[in-house]
Motif scaffolding. Structure first.
Motif, PDB file in Angstrom:
ATOM      1  N   VAL A  52      93.371  53.963  32.385  1.00 35.99           N
ATOM      2  CA  VAL A  52      93.052  54.696  33.783  1.00 35.99           C
ATOM      3  C   VAL A  52      94.001  54.565  35.022  1.00 35.99           C
ATOM      4  CG1 VAL A  52      91.321  55.273  35.857  1.00 35.99           C
ATOM      5  CG2 VAL A  52      90.556  54.662  33.229  1.00 35.99           C
ATOM      6  N   GLY A  68      86.980  45.653  42.126  1.00 38.79           N
ATOM      7  CA  GLY A  68      85.768  46.332  41.792  1.00 38.79           C
ATOM      8  C   GLY A  68      86.201  45.620  40.580  1.00 38.79           C
ATOM      9  N   GLY A  69      87.888  46.585  39.596  1.00 36.43           N
ATOM     10  CA  GLY A  69      88.201  46.889  38.307  1.00 36.43           C
ATOM     11  C   GLY A  69      88.103  45.368  37.673  1.00 36.43           C
ATOM     12  N   THR A  72      85.416  43.236  37.024  1.00 40.80           N
ATOM     13  CA  THR A  72      84.724  43.660  36.067  1.00 40.80           C
ATOM     14  C   THR A  72      84.918  43.158  35.079  1.00 40.80           C
ATOM     15  OG1 THR A  72      85.317  45.846  35.196  1.00 40.80           O
ATOM     16  CG2 THR A  72      83.374  46.178  36.874  1.00 40.80           C
ATOM     17  N   LYS A  74      88.044  43.994  33.843  1.00 36.26           N
ATOM     18  CA  LYS A  74      89.327  44.734  33.369  1.00 36.26           C
ATOM     19  C   LYS A  74      90.736  44.367  33.863  1.00 36.26           C
ATOM     20  CE  LYS A  74      86.514  47.302  30.812  1.00 36.26           C
ATOM     21  NZ  LYS A  74      86.552  48.314  29.916  1.00 36.26           N
ATOM     22  N   ASP A 193      85.532  46.882  24.971  1.00 36.50           N
ATOM     23  CA  ASP A 193      84.548  46.006  26.563  1.00 36.50           C
ATOM     24  C   ASP A 193      83.883  44.675  25.567  1.00 36.50           C
ATOM     25  OD1 ASP A 193      84.787  48.518  27.796  1.00 36.50           O
ATOM     26  OD2 ASP A 193      82.643  50.183  27.307  1.00 36.50           O
ATOM     27  N   GLY A 206      77.919  44.095  34.035  1.00 37.83           N
ATOM     28  CA  GLY A 206      76.119  44.603  33.275  1.00 37.83           C
ATOM     29  C   GLY A 206      75.526  43.137  32.718  1.00 37.83           C
ATOM     30  N   ARG A 207      74.209  42.791  32.461  1.00 38.79           N
ATOM     31  CA  ARG A 207      73.769  41.640  32.407  1.00 38.79           C
ATOM     32  C   ARG A 207      72.761  41.422  31.683  1.00 38.79           C
ATOM     33  NH1 ARG A 207      68.357  39.582  33.298  1.00 38.79           N
ATOM     34  NH2 ARG A 207      67.881  40.683  34.693  1.00 38.79           N
ATOM     35  N   PRO A 208      72.582  40.765  30.334  1.00 40.99           N
ATOM     36  CA  PRO A 208      72.408  41.054  29.342  1.00 40.99           C
ATOM     37  C   PRO A 208      71.021  39.876  29.485  1.00 40.99           C
ATOM     38  CG  PRO A 208      74.010  39.841  28.485  1.00 40.99           C
ATOM     39  CD  PRO A 208      74.381  40.615  29.914  1.00 40.99           C
TER      40      PRO A 208
ATOM     41  N   GLN B  54      69.072  47.866  33.225  1.00 39.12           N
ATOM     42  CA  GLN B  54      69.227  46.678  34.418  1.00 39.12           C
ATOM     43  C   GLN B  54      70.440  46.407  33.183  1.00 39.12           C
ATOM     44  OE1 GLN B  54      66.219  47.145  32.795  1.00 39.12           O
ATOM     45  NE2 GLN B  54      65.008  45.221  32.387  1.00 39.12           N
ATOM     46  N   ASP B  55      70.630  46.059  32.274  1.00 41.10           N
ATOM     47  CA  ASP B  55      71.666  45.254  31.697  1.00 41.10           C
ATOM     48  C   ASP B  55      73.004  45.984  31.702  1.00 41.10           C
ATOM     49  OD1 ASP B  55      70.257  47.055  29.868  1.00 41.10           O
ATOM     50  OD2 ASP B  55      70.821  46.611  27.946  1.00 41.10           O
ATOM     51  N   LYS B  56      72.935  47.812  31.688  1.00 44.34           N
ATOM     52  CA  LYS B  56      74.005  48.668  31.721  1.00 44.34           C
ATOM     53  C   LYS B  56      74.485  48.764  33.293  1.00 44.34           C
ATOM     54  CE  LYS B  56      74.604  50.042  27.924  1.00 44.34           C
ATOM     55  NZ  LYS B  56      76.105  49.179  27.152  1.00 44.34           N
ATOM     56  N   THR B  57      73.652  48.173  33.826  1.00 42.75           N
ATOM     57  CA  THR B  57      74.069  48.864  35.957  1.00 42.75           C
ATOM     58  C   THR B  57      74.590  47.784  36.512  1.00 42.75           C
ATOM     59  OG1 THR B  57      71.775  49.400  36.084  1.00 42.75           O
ATOM     60  CG2 THR B  57      72.784  49.300  38.169  1.00 42.75           C
ATOM     61  N   ILE B  58      75.561  48.210  37.294  1.00 41.28           N
ATOM     62  CA  ILE B  58      76.189  47.621  38.103  1.00 41.28           C
ATOM     63  C   ILE B  58      76.123  47.847  39.637  1.00 41.28           C
ATOM     64  CG2 ILE B  58      78.545  46.605  38.291  1.00 41.28           C
ATOM     65  CD1 ILE B  58      79.416  47.331  35.938  1.00 41.28           C
ATOM     66  N   ILE B  92      84.982  50.779  39.273  1.00 42.17           N
ATOM     67  CA  ILE B  92      84.319  49.973  38.153  1.00 42.17           C
ATOM     68  C   ILE B  92      83.398  50.882  37.075  1.00 42.17           C
ATOM     69  CG2 ILE B  92      81.919  48.415  37.582  1.00 42.17           C
ATOM     70  CD1 ILE B  92      82.454  47.301  40.339  1.00 42.17           C
ATOM     71  N   ARG B  94      84.872  53.951  36.684  1.00 41.89           N
ATOM     72  CA  ARG B  94      85.881  54.860  35.901  1.00 41.89           C
ATOM     73  C   ARG B  94      85.822  54.019  34.506  1.00 41.89           C
ATOM     74  NH1 ARG B  94      89.395  59.355  38.406  1.00 41.89           N
ATOM     75  NH2 ARG B  94      88.326  60.053  39.679  1.00 41.89           N
ATOM     76  N   LEU B  95      85.944  52.893  34.623  1.00 45.97           N
ATOM     77  CA  LEU B  95      86.265  51.914  33.897  1.00 45.97           C
ATOM     78  C   LEU B  95      85.382  51.547  32.911  1.00 45.97           C
ATOM     79  CD1 LEU B  95      88.428  49.257  35.879  1.00 45.97           C
ATOM     80  CD2 LEU B  95      89.513  50.756  33.762  1.00 45.97           C
ATOM     81  N   TRP B  96      84.129  51.749  33.171  1.00 45.02           N
ATOM     82  CA  TRP B  96      82.680  51.361  32.550  1.00 45.02           C
ATOM     83  C   TRP B  96      82.224  52.698  32.222  1.00 45.02           C
ATOM     84  CZ3 TRP B  96      82.331  46.581  29.626  1.00 45.02           C
ATOM     85  CH2 TRP B  96      83.121  45.673  30.210  1.00 45.02           C
ATOM     86  N   ASP B  98      80.427  54.356  30.838  1.00 46.04           N
ATOM     87  CA  ASP B  98      78.488  54.538  30.436  1.00 46.04           C
ATOM     88  C   ASP B  98      77.822  53.585  30.698  1.00 46.04           C
ATOM     89  OD1 ASP B  98      79.653  52.277  29.127  1.00 46.04           O
ATOM     90  OD2 ASP B  98      78.983  52.398  26.940  1.00 46.04           O
ATOM     91  N   HIS B  99      77.879  53.364  31.737  1.00 49.87           N
ATOM     92  CA  HIS B  99      77.424  52.004  33.045  1.00 49.87           C
ATOM     93  C   HIS B  99      76.617  52.867  34.241  1.00 49.87           C
ATOM     94  CE1 HIS B  99      78.800  48.987  30.364  1.00 49.87           C
ATOM     95  NE2 HIS B  99      78.242  47.621  31.776  1.00 49.87           N
TER      96      HIS B  99
END
Ligand SMILES: Cc1ncc(C[n+]2csc(CCOP(=O)(O)OP(=O)(O)O)c2C)c(N)n1
Ligand code: SF4
Ligand SMILES: [Mg+2]
Lengths: 360, 268
Positions: A52, A68-69, A72, A74, A193, A206-208, B54-58, B92, B94-96, B98-99
């Motif tokens: 990106v 931010g990036g 996560t 990245k 990812d 994203g918390r599993p 919740q597992d796909k939320t930041i 965030i 842009r990099l994820w 699908d979140h």
């Protein structure tokens, strides 16, 4: 061997970022480094690797995009020049505090203020001594060629992740703009990812259901907790001092006098060595490649065997403080600098050596 | 007491009519009793839980009273520098892609120090949700004037009331961002009555559903009380909010499906 190309320093940074598997570049235009984003936009890295590239509304936004990036997991970077880097200081301090890996390329221009668009090394203190608020350091790399501009991108990312720290490449407008041959390393695939999640278990992505939530922050309101954060950071910097020092010695074996210089100034000193040696003056060059960690022991080892040291910088005398702290007071140490965008000539460097060290 | 009202009986799943979302961390909130922040947190977590995302939320928390939101919300979060949450959220998302990504910000954070980041994230049409808690004051730092402080309203830095000629007008940033083509859904809600709480939750749900469709920014303002900063009891503050904040910051949808809603004149 990798691909050989003739490139500007700024372009080499951009190409190296793509090849290093960088996930995101966020920046704001400023001379003399705009070619980094221009090259990236033209290259369509999103098509090449999925990287990106985003033009932010300011350097403040850009550095916080990095935060931010990076938070996560990245691999992210920005580039800017002095006034823009000043704007980023709060964000860099936050990243150091939150222990986030990222690469910040600083193509320094002369200051203070809007200063000039010409090359300078006047931001050594800002890069090496913290810059933003709080007790923090960044690993600072000082390339002296287009080749190193390329190589330090990869090295910078490696160290950023190894230590979970922002890393700065401290270069200048001349190295950013000049064209040289460069051997490019081969494309490293961008991490998926799933790989990012696996390699950065600390990151907020994203918390599993299987783990507790991750929090990226530089805040700890409890003084005992905040002191622990500081102690952890200081331990990390100690480790860098022990393991990450990089430097180069040129014609130091028989040297009676020594130049100490980084980046562009070191290139000028190399020419000055030839001129001086033609006159019978045995002078060598010690070039710190990491400015933090500074090669304290190494410069002291060489420096204590010569009759005098001239620290050559394109500033009013900044790195000389670290040279003096390292070498001690037994050897004469003087500074020669031009500033405001003036690049010293090898002749005037030799003259300064003769007048300030040999004759002085 | 009859046996069926015993505690164990009530805790049987079939008897539970309402419970705190599992996404709320089991610890006391740091907010003043009666403050709207806690309710807004809870609605947000209920929405994520019901959507099972919740597992796909930041989430990105601000600097302000909700700086510790990450301690209460059991999802992955990042604490931004003051005002910069939309910049973090931009990267965030842009990099994820699908979140689900949201920011949670106060009025000082979003409409003063972070105005540029707010406007530009909105203008780029980032696929994020912005939750904006407007309490007309800087709660965290002790009740200073905010960009949203009403004319004549007292704060510690406008002790004689906000004097518009010297201190400027209150900023309706929500109406401002609604003008931008990158913004798809804009609504102003509150969380001070059960009915309003329900409406806020519905708006949040809509925003996250729209995020799934990559519609651009969904912006939810929640006009909220700051009883401590306003120097009132919680009950007084809610009444004051209805009488003073709502006429200026009118509740309801401002932009739906990318189209501005025609509104009757707002009271200035
Ligand atoms: C760069 C910077 N400037 C100032 C502050 C001090 N500060 C912390 S919170 C805050 C205001 C928060 O007000 P608001 O966003 O309205 O949130 P609230 O507490 O009302 O929920 C300020 C000015 C800071 N942390 N960082
Ligand atoms: S100071 Fe105001 S906004 Fe902050 S927690 Fe207390 S009531 Fe809420
Ligand atoms: Mg506020």
């Amino acid at each position: 061997m990798g691909e050989l190309r003739l490139m500007k320093g700024n372009e080499a940074v951009a190409e190296a970022a793509i090849r290093a598997g960088c996930d995101g570049y966020f920046g704001y235009p400023i001379t003399p480094q705009s070619e980094v984003m221009e090259y990236l936009m033209a290259e369509k890295p999103f098509e090449r690797t999925g990287m990106v590239v985003l033009q932010a509304e300011s350097e403040v936004a850009a550095i916080n995009m990095l935060y931010g990036g990076a938070g996560t997991g990245k691999m992210v970077m920005t580039s800017s020049s002095s006034p823009g880097i000043s704007l980023m200081q709060e964000g860099i301090s936050y990243m150091a505090g939150a222990e986030l890996p990222a690469l910040i390329v600083n193509i320094v221009r002369g200051g203070p203020g809007l200063g000039t668009i010409q090359p300078s090394q006047a931001d050594y203190f800002q890069a090496v001594k913290g810059g933003g608020h709080g007790d923090y350091k960044m690993l600072v790399l000082a390339p002296a060629s287009v080749q190193e501009m390329c190589d330090h991108v990869k090295l910078g990312f490696d160290k950023a992740y190894q230590y979970r720290t922002p890393v700065m490449i401290l270069s200048d407008g001349a190295i950013g703009q000049m064209m040289e041959k460069v051997v490019l390393f081969d494309q490293i695939p961008r991490r998926t990812d799933a790989e990012v999640i696996e390699q950065c278990p600390w990151a907020s992505n994203g918390r599993p259901a299987t783990r507790d939530h991750n929090i990226i922050t530089s805040l700890d309101l409890d003084p005992a907790g905040q002191e622990r954060v500081n102690l952890k950071l200081q331990a990390k910097y100690k480790l860098m001092e022990q393991n990450e020092v990089l430097y180069e010695e040129i014609q130091c074996e028989d040297a009676e006098y020594l130049f100490v210089a980084f980046g562009l100034s070191a290139r000028i000193c190399q020419k000055a060595i030839d001129l001086a040696r033609a006159k019978g003056i045995k002078v060598g060059l010690f070039r710190p490649i990491t400015l933090f960690p500074f090669p304290v022991i190494e410069v002291s080892n060489v420096g204590n065997h010569v009759k005098g040291i001239l620290v050559v910088e394109m500033n009013a005398g900044q790195m000389i403080e670290d040279v003096k702290l390292s070498v001690g007071c037994k050897v004469k140490i003087e500074h020669f600098g031009r500033f405001g965008g003036i690049i010293p000539s090898p002749d005037e460097v030799v003259r300064a050596l003769e007048q300030q060290i040999i004759g002085g | 007491m009859e046996d069926k009202f015993a505690k164990t009986e009530i805790h049987k799943p079939e008897n539970i009519v309402y419970k705190k979302s599992d996404l709320m961390v089991d610890r006391p909130l740091s907010y003043c009793p009666g403050c709207g922040h806690g309710t807004a947190h809870r609605m947000l977590m209920e929405v994520l839980e019901e959507m099972n995302i919740q597992d796909k939320t930041i989430g990105v928390s601000p600097v302000g009273c909700s700086v510790l939101a990450y301690d209460f919300l059991n999802i992955d979060m990042l604490g931004a520098a003051h005002g910069r949450a939309p910049a973090l959220a931009t990267a965030i998302k842009r990099l994820w892609p699908d979140h689900f990504v949201f920011t949670y910000q106060g009025d000082g954070d979003l409409a003063a120090i972070g105005t540029a980041e707010t406007i530009h994230a909105c203008n780029r049409g980032e696929n994020i949700t912005i939750i904006f808690i407007n309490n007309g004051i800087y709660g965290m730092t002790g009740g200073q004037m905010a960009p949203t402080t009403l004319p004549g309203m007292r704060s510690s830095t406008s002790p004689y009331g906000r004097d518009v000629p010297t201190m400027g007008h209150p900023l309706k940033i929500t109406e401002l961002v609604a003008q931008l083509p990158g913004v798809y859904y804009v609504t102003r809600q509150s969380v001070h009555t059960p009915n309003n709480v329900r409406k806020t939750k519905k708006a949040m749900r809509k925003a996250f559903e729209l995020q799934k469709e990559n519609r651009g920014v969904c912006f939810i303002e929640i006009v909220s009380n700051c009883n401590s900063g306003w120097k009132m009891t919680p009950v007084q503050s809610n009444k004051w909010m209805e009488e003073n904040m709502f006429p200026f910051y009118q509740l309801g949808d401002i932009k739906v499906d990318g189209k501005l809603i025609e509104k009757k004149e707002t009271v200035e």
